[in-house]
Design an enzyme around this catalytic site. Sequence first.
Site, short mmCIF file in Angstrom:
data_model
loop_
_atom_site.label_atom_id
_atom_site.label_comp_id
_atom_site.label_asym_id
_atom_site.label_seq_id
_atom_site.Cartn_x
_atom_site.Cartn_y
_atom_site.Cartn_z
N SER A 146 1.01 -1.09 12.04
CA SER A 146 1.06 0.46 11.51
C SER A 146 0.14 1.11 12.57
O SER A 146 -0.81 0.35 12.98
CB SER A 146 0.65 0.37 10.27
OG SER A 146 0.08 1.69 9.71
N TYR B 41 -5.63 -3.02 3.74
CA TYR B 41 -4.27 -2.52 4.64
C TYR B 41 -4.35 -2.60 5.94
O TYR B 41 -3.96 -3.13 6.77
CB TYR B 41 -3.70 -1.40 3.95
CG TYR B 41 -2.28 -1.17 4.44
CD1 TYR B 41 -0.97 -1.88 4.18
CD2 TYR B 41 -2.08 -0.20 5.38
CE1 TYR B 41 0.27 -1.61 4.60
CE2 TYR B 41 -1.12 0.28 5.84
CZ TYR B 41 0.37 -0.68 5.73
OH TYR B 41 1.39 -0.09 6.06
#
Length: 263
Positions: free
Chosen positions: A156, A169
């Site tokens: 990400s 995350y």
Amino acid sequence: MSPVPDCGEESYRGSGRLAGKATVVTGGDSGIGRAVAIAFAREGADVLISYLDEHEDARDTARLVEEAGRRAVLVPGDLSEADHCRAVVGKAVEAFGRIDVLVSNAAFQMTRDALEDIPDDEWDYTFKTNIYAMFHLCKAALPHMPEGGSIIGSTSVNSDAPPPKLLAYNCTKAAIANFAGSLAQLVGPRGIRVNSVAPGPIWTPLIPSTMPPDDVEQFGSGTPLGRPGQPAELAPVYVMLAADEASYVSGARIAVTGGQPIL
């Protein structure tokens, strides 16, 4: 969801780039994983779709794979459990005889305003789902991957530009990028490639289910392109990394971020 994410159901057109390949896609019921499963099938691959418990969504993805003339295998279960990761690989080998492409994509996130708000078990579950699973899947799959095999992890943009409320995350996504880069060097002599894809804000069910409504309303508006991406806009990158044409691409991290650079 409104609008419904575009996973390429109507738009993706294949050209045989993955003909005959045996593939595994985790988180394949919806979002990025669904788009990848659809694209892989339309490029000629059989697809094992690993998912948690969203049976209706998974069956719909399987239907689209089969409509492309390819075999779909559904395997529900929790990838935070090492034994289930091994079971996923076992099911793929049982169905296909080998694994040519492994896409470790399934992920969990939860927004928290303060570090003290993150429950210990949520921290553990985030790591077990996002990065432990990739370790267990790859470890189990590698003995069944022939030369020319491809492993792709979903990292990400958050690993480089971490929004503070997604702390757990963000850390796992940085770990995935590092894991992919390290593994690429370990398995390169075996003729197996490892890469990762770094999405920016992509409109998937993960967003409204884990973010406050105000954040969802503004989601993706801060990118240079001014909007969130659709899962269908990532699928071609996964296809490229899975295809034999990318035979010299390993250890790479490809950004699909709507203009936010990862250098």
